[in-house]
Design a protein around this motif. Structure first.
Motif, PDB file in Angstrom:
ATOM      1  N   SER A   1      -8.609  -5.328   0.375  1.00 51.22           N
ATOM      2  CA  SER A   1      -9.570  -6.102  -0.403  1.00 51.22           C
ATOM      3  C   SER A   1      -8.836  -7.248  -1.094  1.00 51.22           C
ATOM      4  O   SER A   1      -7.645  -7.155  -1.379  1.00 51.22           O
TER       5      SER A   1
ATOM      6  N   ASP B   1     -12.191  -8.194 -14.012  1.00 55.10           N
ATOM      7  CA  ASP B   1     -12.431  -6.808 -13.609  1.00 55.10           C
ATOM      8  C   ASP B   1     -12.336  -6.642 -12.098  1.00 55.10           C
ATOM      9  O   ASP B   1     -11.912  -5.591 -11.601  1.00 55.10           O
ATOM     10  N   ALA B   2     -12.715  -7.695 -11.365  1.00 51.01           N
ATOM     11  CA  ALA B   2     -12.637  -7.620  -9.905  1.00 51.01           C
ATOM     12  C   ALA B   2     -11.187  -7.507  -9.441  1.00 51.01           C
ATOM     13  O   ALA B   2     -10.910  -6.959  -8.369  1.00 51.01           O
TER      14      ALA B   2
ATOM     15  N   ARG C   1       0.829  -1.205   0.000  1.00 55.50           N
ATOM     16  CA  ARG C   1       0.000   0.000   0.000  1.00 55.50           C
ATOM     17  C   ARG C   1       0.862   1.253   0.000  1.00 55.50           C
ATOM     18  O   ARG C   1       0.581   2.218  -0.730  1.00 55.50           O
TER      19      ARG C   1
ATOM     20  N   ARG D   1       0.421  -3.600  -6.253  1.00 53.94           N
ATOM     21  CA  ARG D   1      -0.537  -4.674  -5.993  1.00 53.94           C
ATOM     22  C   ARG D   1       0.227  -5.867  -5.437  1.00 53.94           C
ATOM     23  O   ARG D   1       1.365  -6.128  -5.823  1.00 53.94           O
TER      24      ARG D   1
ATOM     25  N   ARG E   1       2.214   1.782  -3.378  1.00 48.81           N
ATOM     26  CA  ARG E   1       1.159   1.801  -4.389  1.00 48.81           C
ATOM     27  C   ARG E   1       1.345   0.682  -5.407  1.00 48.81           C
ATOM     28  O   ARG E   1       1.244   0.874  -6.619  1.00 48.81           O
TER      29      ARG E   1
ATOM     30  N   GLU F   1      -8.969  -5.655 -10.758  1.00 49.38           N
ATOM     31  CA  GLU F   1      -8.487  -4.288 -10.960  1.00 49.38           C
ATOM     32  C   GLU F   1      -8.509  -3.462  -9.677  1.00 49.38           C
ATOM     33  O   GLU F   1      -7.690  -2.567  -9.498  1.00 49.38           O
ATOM     34  N   SER F   2      -9.450  -3.763  -8.805  1.00 51.00           N
ATOM     35  CA  SER F   2      -9.594  -2.943  -7.595  1.00 51.00           C
ATOM     36  C   SER F   2      -9.092  -3.644  -6.333  1.00 51.00           C
ATOM     37  O   SER F   2      -9.111  -3.050  -5.253  1.00 51.00           O
ATOM     38  N   ALA F   3      -8.638  -4.881  -6.464  1.00 53.98           N
ATOM     39  CA  ALA F   3      -8.229  -5.640  -5.276  1.00 53.98           C
ATOM     40  C   ALA F   3      -6.820  -5.265  -4.841  1.00 53.98           C
ATOM     41  O   ALA F   3      -5.920  -5.099  -5.659  1.00 53.98           O
ATOM     42  N   ASP F   4      -6.621  -5.137  -3.538  1.00 53.26           N
ATOM     43  CA  ASP F   4      -5.285  -4.880  -2.993  1.00 53.26           C
ATOM     44  C   ASP F   4      -4.426  -6.135  -3.059  1.00 53.26           C
ATOM     45  O   ASP F   4      -3.223  -6.070  -3.312  1.00 53.26           O
TER      46      ASP F   4
END
Length: 733
Positions: free
Chosen positions: A132, A237-238, A96, A101, A99, A240-243
């Protein structure tokens, strides 16, 4: 308190690139997990957290550079360290802060499911960290709506379409599968199913599933008319936003082989964690190898040529495709004839130019990877032919994609999609064959290290056929190009990475930079609770017949105490001979690999122990790793002999040949370290919790009598020792 202070010091010693805020987050998260779970702090776990934090702290902020060295950390963490908590608590805050993944790759589906369903939810609840999570799977795990529609529409029109693959399910089998396909469509429409094979509650054989799923070569991606409802792209697509993205080694390597960023985020934006990372080099070799089975390749060329000839009238009406479509059936027929010529020549080449791959008389390896001149010439011609065919198919596929996207009014859209899927499937198979012929179109004499090249004789309808194979012998260049040089950061961890107490073996096979961080974290287990014994034996394990006969006599006595035991053999032949020799000497206690599935054997074993009965498992290498039998489920591990690899692998033989050709000693550089690592893994089946105790018995006195034996012995965990007479030197306790 002293351990906590040392942990604080270790984290504080991280480079200045690691901000105080991140250090505080890691410390607080760890303390919270320990308190919430009522765990006893483990010094090894703290060491691992600190080492990973320091290493990932080398990752520069955007626009900055660092001279700290690569952010790559290789950690051998002994059983019981709690490495999942360690790498999670260190890497999540760092990812995090930088920045990036976080992609966590496990070696097996079971580990993947445990991590995403149990470990991460527990860490999120107890640590106070917010993140996430998404699970990444390949296309083959998801139903393809276009293929599903294709089969159902075919039923309505009663028309056979071009086969996606000539060896896909026959029409009669598809007719029988249609009720299942209808159930799938209805479940998708109701929202009861997400298209993931692992979540399908009904029956779906591999053959049935293959016909309604797809791979990268056939998928039209965002151009597909079903992309809005596509199960794979919804899952993609899920991500793309997962940590944190949870995956497996194979999918990560597949993504890297495609260039990276195809299924998973681009490597430059990722911190990878490879759990059970000792598998990484071997899995990488699998992903970058090539093979071609000649008969089946000829068959699909013939069948695809016929299908395309039938469709040529319609396809040729599309602007720019006239000549390409008209010539392709004959091009395919010519390639098929060339393969037949090659197959005839291979039957003469096999016994002469190539060398036997060990005990398997149906395998021949080309010495030093050198391709004989006649084979090289034929392969060069095939490479050219398959290359031209692949280019033509790519042009046709691109034209069909445009037609589908633009809605060409002169053609039925469903028909265009059907053609596109067929052409894409043929192109994918063509490119797979092309890779093999390109590998054989060179002499191999200039390669350093050489590739392993070999051929297998395979049965084909009661006759003999041939399969040609090629693979790198080391994954160092592969992983350097695709992983080490590109990833933002990498953590590799496992309970067994070193061999003979050194990282040399892993460095050689993986190519991990030597200026990466290497750390061994000791297990918290008290190995004084267990004994490592080498009984006095008359036979030498190198004499298979005498050693087997002595095992038949020795094992019933070793296992007479009725305790739960695991007996590990290096070869199926010896295991079967011992089973036959003891002739019921172990009674109903005996469970033998191959009599049942691995999971069924373990279930029966636990059931017998729970009922107060003794149970003994006889198993091979698959039982020497990844088997968890804590407490009373395993009090004795018996290892028949030092687990030297059976010398029938063309990859291992080619690697040994290369090392010897450079003046090295393949036995000492490969066989001994590999055997030492396998012996540690096998011994690791005994102590699975801090309260476990028991005995490991190695029925192989070479560990005491041979020069290499002492090195192997000293690489084992610090068990108490009972060493029988070795013929030289005193027993060591």
């Amino acid at each position: 308190m002293q351990c906590a202070a040392r942990f604080c010091c270790a984290i504080s010693a991280a480079p200045t690139l690691l901000a105080d805020e991140v250090k505080d987050t890691i410390r607080e998260a760890y303390n919270a997990v320990i308190a919430a779970r009522g765990l006893v702090p483990r010094w090894g776990q703290r060491q691992m957290i600190a080492e990973i934090a320091r290493t990932l702290g080398r990752i520069p902020e955007a626009g900055e550079s660092t001279s700290e060295g690569p952010a790559i950390c290789v950690v051998e963490a002994g059983t019981g360290t709690g490495k999942t908590i360690a790498y999670s608590l260190a890497a999540i805050p760092l990812a995090r802060a930088r920045r990036k993944r976080l992609v966590v790759a496990t070696a097996t589906v079971a580990l993947q499911e445990q991590f995403i369903n149990k470990d991460l939810p527990d860490i999120r609840v107890s640590s106070g960290l917010e993140f996430s999570v998404a699970l990444a799977k390949g296309r083959r795990r998801y139903v393809c709506l276009s293929k599903l529609d294709r089969h159902l529409e075919q039923r309505e029109t009663s028309q056979a379409s071009i086969p996606l693959y000539p060896d896909e399910m026959p029409a009669a089998a598809i007719q029988n599968a249609l009720p299942v396909y209808e159930e799938m469509v209805e479940a998708l429409a109701r929202g009861d199913w997400d298209g993931d094979r692992d979540n399908w509650s009904g029956q779906a054989s591999d053959e049935l599933w293959l016909s309604v799923t797809t791979d990268h070569s056939q998928c039209t991606g965002r151009r597909c008319p079903n992309v809005g409802q596509c199960s794979f792209f919804r899952a993609r697509d899920a991500l793309e936003s997962a940590d944190i993205i949870v995956s497996n080694h194979d999918l990560v390597l597949s993504d890297l082989a495609l260039g990276g960023g195809v299924i998973l985020p681009a490597p430059e934006d990722v911190i990878y964690i490879f759990d059970e990372g000792h598998h990484l080099p071997d899995k990488a070799l699998n992903h970058f190898s090539s093979f071609c089975r000649l008969h089946s390749t000829r068959q699909w060329l013939q069948d695809s040529g016929k299908s395309l000839a039938q469709a040529s009238t319609s396809l040729a009406q599309m602007t720019g495709l006239e000549r390409a479509v008209a010539a392709m059936p004959e091009d395919m027929a010519e390639l098929s004839r060339s393969l037949q010529v090659l197959e005839e020549q291979l039957s003469e080449l096999a016994p002469g130019e190539a060398t036997s791959g060990g005990r398997d008389s149906d395998r021949w390896r080309f010495p030093n990877g050198h391709v004989p001149a006649p084979l090289q010439t034929l392969a060069s011609g095939l490479a050219g032919g398959f290359g031209r065919l692949a280019e033509t198919l790519a042009r046709i596929e691109a034209r069909l994609e445009d037609a589908v996207e633009e809605g060409d009014s002169g053609f039925d859209r469903a028909e265009l999609e059907d053609w596109h899927l067929a052409v894409a499937g043929i192109r994918g198979r063509c490119e797979s064959a092309l890779a093999l012929w390109q590998d054989y179109a060179v002499s191999g004499k200039e390669e350093e290290p050489p590739r392993a090249r070999w051929m297998n004789r395979v049965p084909v309808g009661g006759q003999e056929g041939y399969e040609l194979c090629c693979s790198p012998i080391l994954a160092n260049d592969i992983l350097t190009e695709h992983l080490w040089s590109r990833a933002a950061g990498v953590v590799v961890t496992s309970a067994t990475i070193t061999a003979l107490n050194r990282f040399d073996r892993f460095i050689q096979r993986s190519g991990v930079p030597e200026d990466a961080v290497f750390k061994v974290v000791a297990s918290p287990f008290d190995y004084a609770n267990a004994t490592f014994a080498v009984p006095a034996m008359q036979s030498d394990a190198g004499d298979a017949e005498a050693h087997t006969a002595e095992l038949v006599t020795l094992l019933p006595a070793l296992l007479a105490d009725n305790a739960a035991a695991l007996v590990l053999f290096g070869s199926r032949r010896q295991m079967q001979a011992v089973v036959a020799g003891i002739a019921g000497g172990l009674g109903e206690r005996l469970l033998v690999q191959d009599d049942y599935s691995k999971q069924e054997i373990l279930r029966r074993h636990r059931e017998a122990v729970d009922a107060g009965r003794g149970s003994v498992i006889f198993g091979l290498a698959s039982f020497a790793e990844g088997v968890d039998l804590p407490g009373g489920y395993c009090r004795h591990v018996v290892i028949a002999k030092i687990p030297f690899a059976v010398p029938d692998s063309p990859l291992e033989a080619a690697l040994a040949e290369w090392i010897d050709s450079r003046g090295g000693n393949a036995f000492m550089e490969i066989s001994v370290p590999d055997a030492a690592l396998r012996l540690v893994q096998a011994s690791g089946r005994l102590l699975r919790t801090e309260n476990d105790s028991g005995r490991v018995t190695l029925c192989d006195r070479r560990i005491l009598t041979r020069r290499y034996g002492r090195e192997i012995l000293d690489s084992l965990p610090p068990f108490r020792r009972e060493l029988g007479p070795a013929g030289s030197g005193p027993a060591r306790t």
